[in-house]
Design a protein around this motif. Structure first.
Motif, PDB file in Angstrom:
ATOM      1  N   SER A  36      23.382  71.147 100.151  1.00  0.00           N
ATOM      2  CA  SER A  36      23.967  72.181  99.307  1.00  0.00           C
ATOM      3  C   SER A  36      24.437  73.346 100.170  1.00  0.00           C
ATOM      4  O   SER A  36      23.773  73.736 101.126  1.00  0.00           O
ATOM      5  CB  SER A  36      22.918  72.680  98.307  1.00  0.00           C
ATOM      6  OG  SER A  36      23.320  73.926  97.772  1.00  0.00           O
TER       7      SER A  36
ATOM      8  N   VAL B 147      17.918  65.038  92.809  1.00  0.00           N
ATOM      9  CA  VAL B 147      17.878  66.285  93.570  1.00  0.00           C
ATOM     10  C   VAL B 147      16.453  66.841  93.631  1.00  0.00           C
ATOM     11  O   VAL B 147      15.956  67.203  94.698  1.00  0.00           O
ATOM     12  CB  VAL B 147      18.831  67.329  92.943  1.00  0.00           C
ATOM     13  CG1 VAL B 147      18.598  68.714  93.527  1.00  0.00           C
ATOM     14  CG2 VAL B 147      20.281  66.896  93.133  1.00  0.00           C
ATOM     15  N   PHE B 148      15.788  66.905  92.481  1.00  0.00           N
ATOM     16  CA  PHE B 148      14.497  67.598  92.442  1.00  0.00           C
ATOM     17  C   PHE B 148      13.330  66.697  92.846  1.00  0.00           C
ATOM     18  O   PHE B 148      12.405  67.166  93.513  1.00  0.00           O
ATOM     19  CB  PHE B 148      14.282  68.224  91.063  1.00  0.00           C
ATOM     20  CG  PHE B 148      15.163  69.420  90.827  1.00  0.00           C
ATOM     21  CD1 PHE B 148      14.837  70.650  91.367  1.00  0.00           C
ATOM     22  CD2 PHE B 148      16.337  69.312  90.089  1.00  0.00           C
ATOM     23  CE1 PHE B 148      15.653  71.754  91.179  1.00  0.00           C
ATOM     24  CE2 PHE B 148      17.166  70.412  89.890  1.00  0.00           C
ATOM     25  CZ  PHE B 148      16.825  71.638  90.435  1.00  0.00           C
TER      26      PHE B 148
ATOM     27  N   PHE C 262      10.689  75.050  87.561  1.00  0.00           N
ATOM     28  CA  PHE C 262      10.847  74.787  88.998  1.00  0.00           C
ATOM     29  C   PHE C 262       9.516  75.166  89.646  1.00  0.00           C
ATOM     30  O   PHE C 262       9.266  76.315  89.941  1.00  0.00           O
ATOM     31  CB  PHE C 262      11.995  75.658  89.525  1.00  0.00           C
ATOM     32  CG  PHE C 262      12.669  75.175  90.764  1.00  0.00           C
ATOM     33  CD1 PHE C 262      12.002  74.450  91.736  1.00  0.00           C
ATOM     34  CD2 PHE C 262      14.020  75.472  90.985  1.00  0.00           C
ATOM     35  CE1 PHE C 262      12.652  74.022  92.891  1.00  0.00           C
ATOM     36  CE2 PHE C 262      14.678  75.049  92.130  1.00  0.00           C
ATOM     37  CZ  PHE C 262      13.994  74.326  93.088  1.00  0.00           C
TER      38      PHE C 262
ATOM     39  N   SER D 178      23.964  70.295  89.978  1.00  0.00           N
ATOM     40  CA  SER D 178      22.633  69.948  90.489  1.00  0.00           C
ATOM     41  C   SER D 178      21.552  70.821  89.869  1.00  0.00           C
ATOM     42  O   SER D 178      20.476  70.346  89.527  1.00  0.00           O
ATOM     43  CB  SER D 178      22.579  70.152  92.004  1.00  0.00           C
ATOM     44  OG  SER D 178      23.576  69.417  92.655  1.00  0.00           O
ATOM     45  N   ALA D 179      21.853  72.102  89.787  1.00  0.00           N
ATOM     46  CA  ALA D 179      20.814  73.077  89.467  1.00  0.00           C
ATOM     47  C   ALA D 179      20.760  73.425  87.987  1.00  0.00           C
ATOM     48  O   ALA D 179      19.771  74.000  87.526  1.00  0.00           O
ATOM     49  CB  ALA D 179      21.043  74.356  90.274  1.00  0.00           C
TER      50      ALA D 179
ATOM     51  N   ARG E 291      21.765  63.576 100.927  1.00  0.00           N
ATOM     52  CA  ARG E 291      23.143  63.862 100.491  1.00  0.00           C
ATOM     53  C   ARG E 291      23.654  64.994 101.383  1.00  0.00           C
ATOM     54  O   ARG E 291      22.846  65.702 102.007  1.00  0.00           O
ATOM     55  CB  ARG E 291      23.174  64.282  99.018  1.00  0.00           C
ATOM     56  CG  ARG E 291      22.374  65.545  98.723  1.00  0.00           C
ATOM     57  CD  ARG E 291      22.575  66.081  97.312  1.00  0.00           C
ATOM     58  NE  ARG E 291      22.010  67.431  97.210  1.00  0.00           N
ATOM     59  CZ  ARG E 291      22.282  68.308  96.275  1.00  0.00           C
ATOM     60  NH1 ARG E 291      23.097  67.987  95.291  1.00  0.00           N
ATOM     61  NH2 ARG E 291      21.735  69.506  96.278  1.00  0.00           N
TER      62      ARG E 291
ATOM     63  N   MET F 293      13.118  66.535  96.633  1.00  0.00           N
ATOM     64  CA  MET F 293      12.517  67.615  97.422  1.00  0.00           C
ATOM     65  C   MET F 293      11.066  67.293  97.783  1.00  0.00           C
ATOM     66  O   MET F 293      10.459  67.987  98.595  1.00  0.00           O
ATOM     67  CB  MET F 293      12.563  68.936  96.642  1.00  0.00           C
ATOM     68  CG  MET F 293      13.977  69.459  96.448  1.00  0.00           C
ATOM     69  SD  MET F 293      13.965  70.978  95.458  1.00  0.00           S
ATOM     70  CE  MET F 293      15.725  71.184  95.177  1.00  0.00           C
TER      71      MET F 293
ATOM     72  N   VAL G 181      24.634  76.397  99.206  1.00  0.00           N
ATOM     73  CA  VAL G 181      23.912  77.645  98.906  1.00  0.00           C
ATOM     74  C   VAL G 181      22.409  77.489  99.034  1.00  0.00           C
ATOM     75  O   VAL G 181      21.743  78.274  99.702  1.00  0.00           O
ATOM     76  CB  VAL G 181      24.233  78.215  97.503  1.00  0.00           C
ATOM     77  CG1 VAL G 181      25.481  79.048  97.535  1.00  0.00           C
ATOM     78  CG2 VAL G 181      24.288  77.134  96.450  1.00  0.00           C
ATOM     79  N   LEU G 182      21.886  76.438  98.373  1.00  0.00           N
ATOM     80  CA  LEU G 182      20.434  76.236  98.378  1.00  0.00           C
ATOM     81  C   LEU G 182      19.909  75.996  99.786  1.00  0.00           C
ATOM     82  O   LEU G 182      18.858  76.506 100.157  1.00  0.00           O
ATOM     83  CB  LEU G 182      20.114  75.019  97.489  1.00  0.00           C
ATOM     84  CG  LEU G 182      18.647  74.646  97.355  1.00  0.00           C
ATOM     85  CD1 LEU G 182      17.949  75.654  96.460  1.00  0.00           C
ATOM     86  CD2 LEU G 182      18.482  73.235  96.795  1.00  0.00           C
TER      87      LEU G 182
ATOM     88  N   SER H 294      26.801  72.270  93.106  1.00  0.00           N
ATOM     89  CA  SER H 294      25.590  73.087  92.933  1.00  0.00           C
ATOM     90  C   SER H 294      25.350  73.454  91.471  1.00  0.00           C
ATOM     91  O   SER H 294      24.212  73.462  91.005  1.00  0.00           O
ATOM     92  CB  SER H 294      25.674  74.364  93.778  1.00  0.00           C
ATOM     93  OG  SER H 294      25.397  74.074  95.134  1.00  0.00           O
TER      94      SER H 294
HETATM   95  C1  OVV Z   1      18.703  75.831  92.824  1.00  0.00           C
HETATM   96  C2  OVV Z   1      19.233  74.491  93.150  1.00  0.00           C
HETATM   97  C3  OVV Z   1      18.515  73.375  92.829  1.00  0.00           C
HETATM   98  C4  OVV Z   1      19.025  72.141  93.147  1.00  0.00           C
HETATM   99  C5  OVV Z   1      20.242  72.019  93.763  1.00  0.00           C
HETATM  100  C6  OVV Z   1      20.968  73.110  94.091  1.00  0.00           C
HETATM  101  C7  OVV Z   1      20.468  74.354  93.784  1.00  0.00           C
HETATM  102  C8  OVV Z   1      22.281  72.954  94.800  1.00  0.00           C
HETATM  103  O1  OVV Z   1      22.836  73.959  95.230  1.00  0.00           O
HETATM  104  O2  OVV Z   1      22.758  71.829  94.954  1.00  0.00           O
END
Ligand code: OVV
Length: 401
Positions: A88, A174-175, A288, A240-241, A85, A178, A90-91, A237
């Motif tokens: 992010s 999302v998770f 996490f 997602s988080a 995708r 990873m 920030v991440l 974000s």
């Molecule tokens: C901490 C975190 C986990 C998953 C996704 C994101 C952040 C994001 O910024 O999309």
């Protein structure tokens, strides 16, 4: 950071697979093997580096110049494997972009903004616990873990009510995304367009309520800091988080107290321990479990060489139970000092939503402490098989007043 020299050595090779069913279903002995194999190891199967020791996890978190996030924080190196995708903002970024974007999110989650949410959260938590007390038993995963953030957190962000179950599926993408491209990855990515499409729609300015936190991100669009697309991506974000992580934390809380009834009685007697209890839950059963950094240059960690451009897996779950850091780490004790746990990560990328998570968990634990005398598991729980998050797939529970 030092150049490799005679004082450094190659990482010991480990056959552990942190993304296998075996590891996930029996994590704590496996975490011990990861830690004991060395301060840093090379995971043979994936050819990535990994650490489960507290000191090294913390050292990596605190050195974002050497261990960056811009190549993704999963096992895939975005410079080699295209992200599934748009990344992010920030991440999966580094300074200076990260600093700018994080500040925008940070402002929306100000102490005043969170204070304004508390009374509403308390009311929802009380209603939820009362209705669960009225039932013979329920599934803590669906009826508490998912139900609470899907209502309360999603309302706080201000997204549409219809279709919110997609958030759980999205968090899974999302998770699990990873991790390596294993069966968990493939299962999570089964329906990508419908789920991602719903989430992306929910992030658009026109679909956000005027009184929520999400729309506040667009203040930065109005002041020319972000484009519209970037505004939506920052709202993404939150979504997602903020759902699956909190859901897992709630379920892990129930599991910790159900299996440690003495600790539940301690919280009932002293409900002011609710916030401390949550920190211990994060240390003891970290939602996490794992993420990655990528070396920007040749690095050296505890005397072990890591070449530039390599992925380094941080096992937060292992670090949070490292006996080199914690006394009696496998004991759940809500009165212990948990300062320094890495359940929210740390350093410049440390969880920006942690005060929101603390608020949600505190109000739930307090609502329960005021009403619930016993928490009982009534059937066979099933652990969630997941590349990144630690939680349950099914946890049948009975509460008694
Ligand atoms: C901490 C975190 C986990 C998953 C996704 C994101 C952040 C994001 O910024 O999309």
């Amino acid at each position: 950071m030092a150049e490799a020299d005679a004082a450094t050595s190659a990482a010991p090779v480990s056959g552990l697979d942190p993304f296998s069913d075996e590891y996930i279903l029996d994590s704590y002995p496996q975490h011990a093997q990861l830690r004991d194999a060395g301060p840093v190891v090379l995971l043979e199967k994936y050819q990535v580096y990994a650490t489960g020791r507290y000191a090294q996890v913390r050292a990596v978190l605190e050195d974002a110049a050497t261990y960056c996030s811009g190549a993704g924080v999963g096992i895939d190196n975005y410079h080699k494997v295209p992200p599934w995708r748009p990344p992010s903002m920030v991440l999966e970024t580094d300074p200076p972009e990260h600093t700018r974007n994080r500040a925008v999110i940070s402002r929306t989650l100000s102490p005043a903004a969170l204070r304004a949410l508390r009374a509403g959260f308390e009311e929802e938590a009380a209603m939820m616990v009362d209705s669960l007390l009225a039932r013979d038993s329920f599934d803590a995963v669906k009826d508490m873990g998912e139900a609470f953030p899907l209502k309360v957190f999603a309302n706080a962000i201000g997204i549409p009510k219809e279709g919110r179950h997609h958030l759980v599926a999205y968090g899974n993408m999302v998770f699990n995304g990873m991790g390596p491209h294993n069966k968990l990855y493939d299962q999570a990515m089964a329906n990508p367009d419908e789920v991602s499409g719903w989430v992306w729609e929910a992030c658009q300015r026109r679909n956000l309520t005027p009184d929520g936190l999400g729309i506040r991100i667009f203040d930065a669009v109005d002041s020319g800091i972000l484009t519209d697309e970037e505004g939506a991506r920052l709202v993404r974000s939150f979504l997602s988080a903020g759902t699956d992580t909190t859901a897992a934390a709630i379920v892990n809380a129930l599991y910790c107290f159900a299996t440690n009834p003495g600790q539940w009685q301690a919280l009932r007697e002293r409900p002011d321990l609710a916030r401390a209890a949550f920190e211990e839950i994060l240390r003891f059963e970290s939602p996490f479990q794992t993420f990655f950094r990528t070396t920007t240059r040749d690095a050296e960690l505890a005397g072990v060489r890591i070449p530039a451009g390599e992925k380094v897996m941080l096992s937060l779950g292992a670090a949070n139970r490292d006996p080199r850091q914690w006394s009696d780490p496998d004991r759940f004790d809500i009165t212990r000092t948990t300062t320094g746990h890495v359940g929210f990560g740390g350093g410049i990328h440390g969880c920006v939503g942690q005060m929101m998570a603390r608020l949600e968990l505190e109000v739930i634990l307090r609502a329960m402490a005021a009403r619930v005398s016993t928490i009982e598991i009534t059937g066979e729980p099933r652990r969630m098989l997941h590349n990144t998050l630690r939680g349950m797939e099914y946890l049948p529970v009975r509460l008694r007043a």
